[in-house]
Design an enzyme around this catalytic site. Structure first.
Site, PDB file in Angstrom:
ATOM      1  N   ARG A 179       0.815  -1.212   0.000  1.00  7.61           N
ATOM      2  CA  ARG A 179       0.000   0.000   0.000  1.00  7.61           C
ATOM      3  C   ARG A 179       0.850   1.263   0.000  1.00  7.61           C
ATOM      4  O   ARG A 179       0.333   2.371  -0.181  1.00  7.61           O
ATOM      5  CB  ARG A 179      -0.952  -0.009   1.199  1.00  7.61           C
ATOM      6  CG  ARG A 179      -2.111  -0.989   1.034  1.00  7.61           C
ATOM      7  CD  ARG A 179      -2.837  -1.253   2.345  1.00  7.61           C
ATOM      8  NE  ARG A 179      -3.320  -0.031   2.960  1.00  7.61           N
ATOM      9  CZ  ARG A 179      -3.864   0.014   4.178  1.00  7.61           C
ATOM     10  NH1 ARG A 179      -3.938  -1.098   4.896  1.00  7.61           N
ATOM     11  NH2 ARG A 179      -4.295   1.150   4.674  1.00  7.61           N
ATOM     12  N   MET A 180       2.155   1.135   0.195  1.00 12.80           N
ATOM     13  CA  MET A 180       3.026   2.302   0.114  1.00 12.80           C
ATOM     14  C   MET A 180       3.196   2.764  -1.331  1.00 12.80           C
ATOM     15  O   MET A 180       3.626   3.890  -1.579  1.00 12.80           O
ATOM     16  CB  MET A 180       4.402   1.976   0.696  1.00 12.80           C
ATOM     17  CG  MET A 180       4.413   1.625   2.175  1.00 12.80           C
ATOM     18  SD  MET A 180       3.881   2.944   3.280  1.00 12.80           S
ATOM     19  CE  MET A 180       5.273   4.052   3.215  1.00 12.80           C
TER      20      MET A 180
END
Length: 326
Positions: A17-18
Site C-alpha cells: 500500500r506504500m
C-alpha cells in the site's frame, strides 16, 4: 526487570500500500527509517540477543538493519506466511547463531516507529512480575476496524485474540485491539508455535493463536493497555507515514522546548531525531534540521534555514534562508 533473552523484530511485511519501490520499513521519518526506530527501541531493552526477520526485498531491508544495528541477527522467513511462522524463523536463526534461549522473548514490528523503549520495558516488567506465559500490548480505540480483537473472560483474563476477518459480529464490536507486540515465555512460545495450524481465513500461521493456546493450557495470560495510541500505531501507506512523521516531530520539538530551546513556530519547524540543540538556542519559523546536526547554546537560526549534518557553535548566528550542509 531482567534483560530479555531476545527481542525479535518482524520486518517481513510486503507494504504494497506504500506504492513504492522502497520497502515499507525502510521509508524514513524524522531522519531515520521505520525499521531503524524499531531497532533502537528494542535495543534499548539491552536484550541478550536481537533478531530481525526479513522476507520481501530482503537485501535492501537487511542492509538497512545492518547499517543501523550491526549486532542484529538477520533471519529469513520462508514461503510459509504468517506472523507465527516469522517468529519461528527468528527463533531458528537465534538457536543456530547462539543456543536455545530461555526466559523472556519480546516480539515487535518494524513498522511501529513511535514505539518507545519505556513502553517495551513496562511490557516486560508486567510480564515477568506475574510470571505470565504471554503478555500482549493492547489499546482501546474508537474504530477497531482491521485490528485483531482482545477477547477476555468474565474475570478480565485475556483468553484469545481474534483477527477481524475471523471475528463474529459480537467480537467485531470489541474496541480493545491487539497492538501486535508481545512478551512470551521462550519455552512456551517454542512449544506453541510447533503446534499451530493454518485453520483460518488467510491460511496463515497466526502468532495471535499462542494467546489462546496459553489460556487453554491453563497458563497465565495478561495484557498491558497503552493509553497513548500513537505509540502502537502501525504504518501501511504514505498517509499514515505523514501522520506519524508529524506526530513524532511534534514530540521531538516539545522535548527540545522543555529543555530550554525557543522554537517560534513549531508548526513549520522540523528537527530530525538525531539532532542536538543547546539551551537558549533560538529557531525562527521554517527551520529544518537534518541528520546529526548540533546547534550550540544560545545559537540563533534564522527563518527557513536548512541545516544538514553540521555544527553550529555556541552563540553563532545563522542568517535567514541559509543552507548549511556537511
Amino acid at each position: 526487570m531482567s534483560r530479555p533473552a531476545a527481542v525479535i523484530v518482524l520486518a517481513a511485511g510486503q507494504g504494497t500500500r506504500m506504492k513504492s519501490a522502497l520497502p515499507k520499513v525502510v521509508h524514513p521519518l524524522s531522519g531515520l527509517s521505520m525499521i531503524g526506530h524499531a531497532l533502537r527501541a528494542a535495543h534499548g531493552l539491552d536484550p541478550q540477543h536481537l533478531v530481525a526477520v526479513v522476507r520481501h526485498q530482503r537485501d535492501v531491508v537487511a542492509a538497512e538493519i545492518e547499517r543501523v544495528l550491526p549486532s542484529a541477527i538477520i533471519a529469513d522467513q520462508d514461503e510459509i506466511p504468517g506472523t507465527g511462522r516469522a517468529v519461528q524463523c527468528g527463533l531458528e536463526a537465534l538457536d543456530q547463531a547462539v543456543e536455545p534461549v530461555s526466559g523472556t522473548i519480546v516480539v515487535t514490528y518494524g513498522d511501529v516507529p513511535l514505539l518507545s523503549t519505556d513502553t517495551l520495558s513496562e511490557l516486560v516488567a508486567t510480564h515477568e512480575g506475574a510470571g505470565h506465559a504471554v503478555t500482549v500490548l493492547t489499546s482501546r480505540v474508537e474504530d477497531p476496524t482491521g485490528y485483531g480483537r482482545i477477547i477476555r473472560d468474565a474475570s478480565g483474563t485475556v483468553t484469545a485474540i481474534v483477527e477481524q476477518r475471523d471475528a463474529t459480529p459480537e467480537q467485531a464490536a470489541i474496541n480493545e485491539i491487539n497492538a501486535g507486540i508481545y512478551a512470551f515465555d521462550a519455552d512456551f512460545l517454542r512449544t506453541s508455535l510447533a503446534s499451530l495450524g493454518t485453520d483460518n481465513d488467510q491460511g496463515e500461521v497466526y502468532l495471535t493463536d499462542v494467546v489462546a493456546a496459553a489460556y487453554q493450557a491453563g497458563k497465565s495470560t495478561s495484557a498491558l493497555v497503552v493509553t497513548d495510541t500513537w505509540l502502537v500505531e502501525g504504518c501501511n501507506d504514505r498517509v499514515q507515514l505523514a501522520q506519524l512523521g508529524a506526530e513524532l516531530n511534534r514530540r521531538i520539538l516539545e522535548h527540545w522546548m522543555r529543555t530550554g530551546v525557543t522554537i517560534v513556530d513549531p508548526s513549520s519547524t522540523w528537527v530530525d531525531v538525531d539532532a542536538k540543540i543547546g539551551q537558549d538556542a533560538y529557531l525562527e519559523p521554517g527551520v529544518i534540521v537534518h541528520g546529526a546536526t548540533v546547534i550550540g547554546d544560545e545559537a540563533y537560526v534564522g527563518a527557513h534555514s536548512v541545516l544538514d549534518n553540521v555544527e553550529v557553535p555556541d552563540g553563532a548566528v545563522v542568517a535567514p534562508l541559509s543552507l548549511l550542509e556537511a
